[in-house]
Design a protein around this motif. Structure first.
Motif, PDB file in Angstrom:
ATOM      1  N   ALA A 166      38.067  21.514 -13.365  1.00 44.82           N
ATOM      2  CA  ALA A 166      39.246  21.389 -14.219  1.00 44.82           C
ATOM      3  C   ALA A 166      40.284  20.390 -13.699  1.00 44.82           C
ATOM      4  O   ALA A 166      40.858  19.631 -14.501  1.00 44.82           O
ATOM      5  CB  ALA A 166      39.884  22.767 -14.423  1.00 44.82           C
ATOM      6  N   PRO A 167      40.572  20.363 -12.387  1.00 46.14           N
ATOM      7  CA  PRO A 167      41.606  19.426 -11.909  1.00 46.14           C
ATOM      8  C   PRO A 167      41.306  17.955 -12.187  1.00 46.14           C
ATOM      9  O   PRO A 167      42.216  17.127 -12.213  1.00 46.14           O
ATOM     10  CB  PRO A 167      41.650  19.698 -10.398  1.00 46.14           C
ATOM     11  N   ALA A 168      40.047  17.619 -12.406  1.00 47.07           N
ATOM     12  CA  ALA A 168      39.681  16.221 -12.653  1.00 47.07           C
ATOM     13  C   ALA A 168      40.033  15.770 -14.068  1.00 47.07           C
ATOM     14  O   ALA A 168      40.123  14.566 -14.335  1.00 47.07           O
ATOM     15  CB  ALA A 168      38.194  16.017 -12.402  1.00 47.07           C
ATOM     16  N   ARG A 169      40.191  16.718 -14.978  1.00 42.87           N
ATOM     17  CA  ARG A 169      40.585  16.425 -16.367  1.00 42.87           C
ATOM     18  C   ARG A 169      39.670  15.401 -17.025  1.00 42.87           C
ATOM     19  O   ARG A 169      40.112  14.427 -17.625  1.00 42.87           O
ATOM     20  CB  ARG A 169      42.051  15.948 -16.417  1.00 42.87           C
ATOM     21  N   ARG A 170      38.398  15.658 -16.924  1.00 42.43           N
ATOM     22  CA  ARG A 170      37.418  14.791 -17.577  1.00 42.43           C
ATOM     23  C   ARG A 170      37.280  15.165 -19.046  1.00 42.43           C
ATOM     24  O   ARG A 170      37.639  16.271 -19.467  1.00 42.43           O
ATOM     25  CB  ARG A 170      36.060  14.909 -16.894  1.00 42.43           C
ATOM     26  N   GLU A 171      36.715  14.262 -19.812  1.00 42.04           N
ATOM     27  CA  GLU A 171      36.581  14.469 -21.253  1.00 42.04           C
ATOM     28  C   GLU A 171      35.609  15.591 -21.591  1.00 42.04           C
ATOM     29  O   GLU A 171      35.863  16.412 -22.476  1.00 42.04           O
ATOM     30  CB  GLU A 171      36.122  13.164 -21.905  1.00 42.04           C
ATOM     31  N   LYS A 172      34.482  15.643 -20.877  1.00 37.26           N
ATOM     32  CA  LYS A 172      33.452  16.629 -21.166  1.00 37.26           C
ATOM     33  C   LYS A 172      33.471  17.736 -20.117  1.00 37.26           C
ATOM     34  O   LYS A 172      34.124  17.621 -19.087  1.00 37.26           O
ATOM     35  CB  LYS A 172      32.083  15.947 -21.215  1.00 37.26           C
ATOM     36  N   SER A 173      32.721  18.794 -20.379  1.00 32.92           N
ATOM     37  CA  SER A 173      32.675  19.915 -19.451  1.00 32.92           C
ATOM     38  C   SER A 173      32.009  19.503 -18.142  1.00 32.92           C
ATOM     39  O   SER A 173      31.115  18.649 -18.109  1.00 32.92           O
ATOM     40  CB  SER A 173      31.921  21.094 -20.066  1.00 32.92           C
ATOM     41  N   PHE A 174      32.453  20.104 -17.048  1.00 34.68           N
ATOM     42  CA  PHE A 174      31.936  19.831 -15.704  1.00 34.68           C
ATOM     43  C   PHE A 174      30.479  20.273 -15.608  1.00 34.68           C
ATOM     44  O   PHE A 174      30.137  21.390 -15.987  1.00 34.68           O
ATOM     45  CB  PHE A 174      32.797  20.594 -14.703  1.00 34.68           C
ATOM     46  N   ASP A 175      29.623  19.383 -15.108  1.00 35.06           N
ATOM     47  CA  ASP A 175      28.190  19.677 -15.009  1.00 35.06           C
ATOM     48  C   ASP A 175      27.699  19.237 -13.624  1.00 35.06           C
ATOM     49  O   ASP A 175      27.077  18.189 -13.471  1.00 35.06           O
ATOM     50  CB  ASP A 175      27.433  18.945 -16.109  1.00 35.06           C
ATOM     51  N   PRO A 176      27.981  20.051 -12.587  1.00 37.08           N
ATOM     52  CA  PRO A 176      27.636  19.648 -11.221  1.00 37.08           C
ATOM     53  C   PRO A 176      26.146  19.734 -10.957  1.00 37.08           C
ATOM     54  O   PRO A 176      25.474  20.646 -11.420  1.00 37.08           O
ATOM     55  CB  PRO A 176      28.407  20.653 -10.371  1.00 37.08           C
ATOM     56  N   ARG A 177      25.653  18.791 -10.176  1.00 38.20           N
ATOM     57  CA  ARG A 177      24.240  18.785  -9.790  1.00 38.20           C
ATOM     58  C   ARG A 177      24.157  18.643  -8.264  1.00 38.20           C
ATOM     59  O   ARG A 177      24.320  19.603  -7.537  1.00 38.20           O
ATOM     60  CB  ARG A 177      23.489  17.650 -10.507  1.00 38.20           C
ATOM     61  N   GLY A 178      23.908  17.433  -7.772  1.00 40.10           N
ATOM     62  CA  GLY A 178      23.792  17.241  -6.330  1.00 40.10           C
ATOM     63  C   GLY A 178      25.125  17.357  -5.613  1.00 40.10           C
ATOM     64  O   GLY A 178      26.187  17.131  -6.199  1.00 40.10           O
ATOM     65  N   ILE A 179      25.059  17.700  -4.324  1.00 40.59           N
ATOM     66  CA  ILE A 179      26.277  17.864  -3.537  1.00 40.59           C
ATOM     67  C   ILE A 179      26.006  17.428  -2.095  1.00 40.59           C
ATOM     68  O   ILE A 179      24.938  17.704  -1.542  1.00 40.59           O
ATOM     69  CB  ILE A 179      26.778  19.325  -3.598  1.00 40.59           C
ATOM     70  N   VAL A 180      26.967  16.703  -1.510  1.00 39.98           N
ATOM     71  CA  VAL A 180      26.880  16.312  -0.103  1.00 39.98           C
ATOM     72  C   VAL A 180      28.268  16.410   0.516  1.00 39.98           C
ATOM     73  O   VAL A 180      29.270  16.541  -0.190  1.00 39.98           O
ATOM     74  CB  VAL A 180      26.350  14.867   0.088  1.00 39.98           C
ATOM     75  N   THR A 181      28.308  16.336   1.851  1.00 39.36           N
ATOM     76  CA  THR A 181      29.579  16.229   2.567  1.00 39.36           C
ATOM     77  C   THR A 181      29.495  15.000   3.472  1.00 39.36           C
ATOM     78  O   THR A 181      28.407  14.582   3.864  1.00 39.36           O
ATOM     79  CB  THR A 181      29.862  17.481   3.407  1.00 39.36           C
ATOM     80  N   ASP A 182      30.664  14.424   3.790  1.00 38.32           N
ATOM     81  CA  ASP A 182      30.644  13.190   4.576  1.00 38.32           C
ATOM     82  C   ASP A 182      31.336  13.374   5.926  1.00 38.32           C
ATOM     83  O   ASP A 182      31.733  14.487   6.293  1.00 38.32           O
ATOM     84  CB  ASP A 182      31.264  12.038   3.773  1.00 38.32           C
ATOM     85  N   ALA A 183      31.490  12.294   6.667  1.00 40.17           N
ATOM     86  CA  ALA A 183      32.054  12.344   8.009  1.00 40.17           C
ATOM     87  C   ALA A 183      33.506  12.792   8.011  1.00 40.17           C
ATOM     88  O   ALA A 183      34.021  13.272   9.029  1.00 40.17           O
ATOM     89  CB  ALA A 183      31.925  10.973   8.668  1.00 40.17           C
ATOM     90  N   LEU A 184      34.190  12.653   6.882  1.00 36.53           N
ATOM     91  CA  LEU A 184      35.592  13.073   6.757  1.00 36.53           C
ATOM     92  C   LEU A 184      35.709  14.511   6.257  1.00 36.53           C
ATOM     93  O   LEU A 184      36.811  14.965   5.946  1.00 36.53           O
ATOM     94  CB  LEU A 184      36.341  12.130   5.799  1.00 36.53           C
ATOM     95  N   SER A 185      34.593  15.203   6.174  1.00 36.97           N
ATOM     96  CA  SER A 185      34.512  16.587   5.658  1.00 36.97           C
ATOM     97  C   SER A 185      34.848  16.666   4.172  1.00 36.97           C
ATOM     98  O   SER A 185      35.171  17.735   3.666  1.00 36.97           O
ATOM     99  CB  SER A 185      35.431  17.529   6.458  1.00 36.97           C
ATOM    100  N   GLN A 186      34.772  15.544   3.487  1.00 34.15           N
ATOM    101  CA  GLN A 186      34.950  15.559   2.041  1.00 34.15           C
ATOM    102  C   GLN A 186      33.670  16.075   1.376  1.00 34.15           C
ATOM    103  O   GLN A 186      32.570  15.872   1.883  1.00 34.15           O
ATOM    104  CB  GLN A 186      35.259  14.155   1.518  1.00 34.15           C
ATOM    105  N   ILE A 187      33.847  16.742   0.255  1.00 32.62           N
ATOM    106  CA  ILE A 187      32.741  17.270  -0.534  1.00 32.62           C
ATOM    107  C   ILE A 187      32.590  16.386  -1.762  1.00 32.62           C
ATOM    108  O   ILE A 187      33.566  16.180  -2.500  1.00 32.62           O
ATOM    109  CB  ILE A 187      33.013  18.725  -0.951  1.00 32.62           C
TER     110      ILE A 187
END
Length: 245
Positions: A166-187
């Motif tokens: 919801a915070p991203a305020r995209r036009e269509k509904s959120f449809d998550p698939r793949g997920i990773v984390t990086d060296a900055l601990s970002q998701i």
């Protein structure tokens, strides 16, 4: 930097950033691998939901490493910094399919990530896979496709937060698939419906969307040692390499 890819055949291929094939592993799967990952020691592992096994490739030979509990079949995999292996397993079929994550230490089951502190199921029943990644703080970040939500649990299995897009305020509904984390601990999670990536901090705060790279129906992704994202298009099957930082 090389990356391993697989599809609907028995092989797993390692390619470089130019798309050149470096090597190919022929698996023991009846159909095709259900999931792949690389251990802390850089050894390839893959799951086969037909035989209920997770196999490790050592010196060019495949050895059964894990056999999942009777009635439960493995899908996606995630290798942790401690050397543990997280295995998404399921039982049943269709919308009645039950999902959970088992943590293995070597061949031994260490714990199940199934219930929260109130005894409620962390992950929803349904036909889709769970995609997983471990963050630098030990959190397990899961994309639950059955409820279009990212669920993050800590080392003890306690839910830290959920993210519904919801915070991203995209036009269509959120449809998550793949997920990773990086060296900055970002998701970083793909959003199939909105042709973009959502970037969160380790506490679940929305940071930004990556939507200016010509992504089409992004599904799976990986991050390399140079901090680049390799993103697979669910529409064309092509892989796009993105420098997003």
């Amino acid at each position: 930097m090389n990356i391993r890819i697989y599809g609907k055949n028995e092989t797993i291929t390692r390619i470089d950033i130019h798309g050149a094939v470096r090597d190919t592993v022929t698996t023991t799967c009846l159909d095709w691998p259900s999931g792949i990952s690389v251990t802390r020691g850089r050894e390839l592992i893959y799951s086969d939901n037909n035989s209920r096994t997770v196999t490790i490739v050592r010196h060019g030979k495949s050895e059964t490493l894990i056999t999942t509990p009777q009635g439960w079949r493995p899908l996606t995999l995630c290798c942790t910094s401690s050397g543990d292996i997280l295995v998404h397993v399921y039982t049943g079929s269709g919308r009645q399919k039950k999902n959970k994550i088992i943590r293995y230490q070597g061949q031994n089951m260490k714990e199940e990530i199934t219930k929260d502190g109130q005894g409620n199921s962390i992950f929803k029943d349904g036909k889709y896979s769970l995609c997983m990644s471990e963050n630098n703080n030990g959190d397990v970040c899961v994309s639950d496709l059955n409820v279009d939500t990212v669920v993050v649990v800590d080392k003890t299995g306690r839910i830290r937060f959920r993210y519904d897009g919801a915070p991203a305020r995209r036009e269509k509904s959120f449809d998550p698939r793949g997920i990773v984390t990086d060296a900055l601990s970002q998701i970083i999670v793909t959003d199939y419906n909105n042709d973009c990536l959502h970037v969160l901090d380790q506490d679940g705060q929305f940071l930004r969307c990556v939507d200016d790279c010509g992504l089409e129906k992004p599904v799976r992704l990986s991050v390399d040692s140079e901090g680049r994202l390799w993103v697979v298009s669910g529409k064309s099957g092509e892989i796009k390499v993105i420098e997003y930082l």
